[in-house]
Design a protein around this motif. Structure first.
Motif, PDB file in Angstrom:
ATOM      1  N   ARG A 100       1.149   3.130  -7.403  1.00  0.00           N
ATOM      2  CA  ARG A 100      -0.238   2.742  -7.652  1.00  0.00           C
ATOM      3  C   ARG A 100      -0.505   2.542  -9.137  1.00  0.00           C
ATOM      4  NH1 ARG A 100      -3.855   2.654  -3.356  1.00  0.00           N
ATOM      5  NH2 ARG A 100      -2.638   2.797  -1.441  1.00  0.00           N
TER       6      ARG A 100
ATOM      7  N   SER B 183       0.824  -1.220   0.000  1.00  0.00           N
ATOM      8  CA  SER B 183       0.000   0.000   0.000  1.00  0.00           C
ATOM      9  C   SER B 183       0.854   1.264   0.000  1.00  0.00           C
ATOM     10  CB  SER B 183      -0.926  -0.001   1.227  1.00  0.00           C
ATOM     11  OG  SER B 183      -1.786  -1.127   1.196  1.00  0.00           O
TER      12      SER B 183
ATOM     13  N   MET C 128      -1.602  -2.289  -8.425  1.00  0.00           N
ATOM     14  CA  MET C 128      -2.979  -2.410  -7.946  1.00  0.00           C
ATOM     15  C   MET C 128      -3.453  -3.861  -7.994  1.00  0.00           C
ATOM     16  SD  MET C 128      -3.866   0.467  -6.831  1.00  0.00           S
ATOM     17  CE  MET C 128      -5.586   0.050  -6.573  1.00  0.00           C
TER      18      MET C 128
ATOM     19  N   ASP D  57      -4.673  -5.978  -4.759  1.00  0.00           N
ATOM     20  CA  ASP D  57      -5.957  -6.680  -4.675  1.00  0.00           C
ATOM     21  C   ASP D  57      -5.756  -8.147  -4.261  1.00  0.00           C
ATOM     22  OD1 ASP D  57      -7.262  -4.397  -5.404  1.00  0.00           O
ATOM     23  OD2 ASP D  57      -7.360  -4.901  -7.544  1.00  0.00           O
TER      24      ASP D  57
END
Length: 382
Positions: free
Chosen positions: A291, A287, A296, A300
């Motif tokens: 990005r 995190s 991403m 996920d």
């Protein structure tokens, strides 16, 4: 005359048209007479000559390429005659009953196709199992790496860990209680062994006193009193041994089965906590990174794995809380009964109250083995 006729018949030509039909034979009568004459000569010569002729025909017979296959059977039309020299391609299998031809190569190709398809299915199944094993090995290696990294980080104080203070305190109390109960079990077993040896010594001493009472008339009464006393002590000692053995067996079940089962669940809970923190730290690191699309997707996937580990951790945490509660209730029940039994049995024995000692065993439903039954039978061991 016969030789001239046969030579004449042998030099004749039989024209055959394109359809395999024979043309008009101007000398059919001569050929028929020659055949009849040859037949009569063969009948006169006998079986030995016939055998030699048969061998000669087999050696110098017609070539198979010049023969014909008659599909219509004996007496069929000329249209059923197929010259074998005109047949090309794969060999055929002839079925006289249904007048069909089955290509042999077609049968072989079908069998080869079925065998190759079955071997292909077996290879695909083996390949699928191998791929599954490789995937499981990859998952196991990745999980081990993450958990080892998390453990090292916690040891050196660089990583954070999830802590449930109340539950951790209960687990520590259980481990300390188990250690103390193991000490009680060890001492109770030692007491049982020592007391068993004392009872055996009393039994042998009583037999010796009884024997001396018979062989020493001047000390018969004194030896007799001591023999009876030792036998009574031996009997009461066996009764006390039954009570102590029951106490030891109950403590052993509590410590090595009930508490151990709860500790196994606690171990699974601690492993789940370590995995949960490892994947939580992994998700936090991802995190904090870029990005983009690839990042991403990885976030996920890490989020899904984190959720799975979180559910597992919470489920095992709930199991540990429930087992600790039931273990505490069970421990109080068992120890209340066993401590009362131990106290009453020891007090009655050393007070010399045989009746109270026997009543204690009846109160707790303890059955003593008859004398001479120290070793269980093979039927009891099953």
């Amino acid at each position: 005359m016969t030789d001239s006729i046969m030579s004449k018949a042998a030099t004749m030509e039989i024209p055959i048209n394109s359809n395999g039909d024979t043309g008009t034979l101007p000398e059919d009568d001569s050929l028929e007479q020659a055949a009849k004459l040859q037949w009569s000569l063969d009948e006169k010569v006998g079986s030995s000559r016939g055998n030699r002729d048969l061998q000669q025909v087999m050696v110098s017979g017609p070539n198979l390429n010049e023969t014909s296959i008659v599909s219509g059977g004996y007496g069929g039309t000329a249209e059923g005659i197929i010259p074998t020299s005109s047949i090309k391609g794969p060999a055929v299998r002839y079925n006289a009953e249904f007048n069909k031809r089955i290509p042999v190569q077609a049968l072989g190709s079908n069998m080869h196709h079925s065998s190759s398809s079955s071997s292909g299915m077996a290879e695909e199944a083996t390949r699928g199992v191998a791929v599954e094993k490789i995937e499981n090995m990859k998952k196991w290696g990745l999980n081990t790496y993450k958990c080892t990294k998390q453990m090292i980080s916690e040891r050196f104080g660089r990583g954070s860990r999830t802590v449930d203070l109340e539950l951790e305190a209960q687990i520590e109390v259980l481990r300390d209680t188990k250690r103390k109960y193991e000490n009680v079990l060890r001492l109770a077993r030692a007491l049982t062994n020592h007391f068993y040896n004392m009872v055996q010594t009393q039994h042998a001493l009583g037999d010796t006193f009884a024997d001396l009472s018979q062989k020493s008339p001047e000390l018969r009464d004194e030896f007799g009193y001591n023999a009876e006393t030792q036998k009574l002590l031996c009997k009461n000692g066996e009764t006390l041994l039954g009570a102590v053995n029951f106490f030891v067996s109950s403590i052993n079940t509590l410590v090595n089965k009930t508490m151990e089962d709860t500790l196994m669940t606690i171990k699974m809970y601690e492993n789940a906590r370590l995995e949960f923190d490892a994947y939580r730290s992994d998700l936090e690191e991802l995190s904090l990174g870029p990005r983009d699309a690839v990042a991403m997707a990885r976030i996920d996937a890490a989020q899904q794995t984190y959720q799975v580990q979180k559910d597992k951790y919470e489920r095992l945490r709930s199991d540990v809380i429930i087992k600790l509660k039931f273990l505490e209730e069970n421990k109080v029940k068992v120890m209340h009964k066993q401590l009362l039994l131990f106290h009453n049995a020891i007090s009655a024995y050393f007070a010399g109250n045989q009746q109270q000692l026997e009543q204690t065993l009846k109160q707790f439903n303890i059955k003593l083995r008859p004398p001479g039954a120290d070793k269980p039978s093979w039927l009891e061991e099953q």
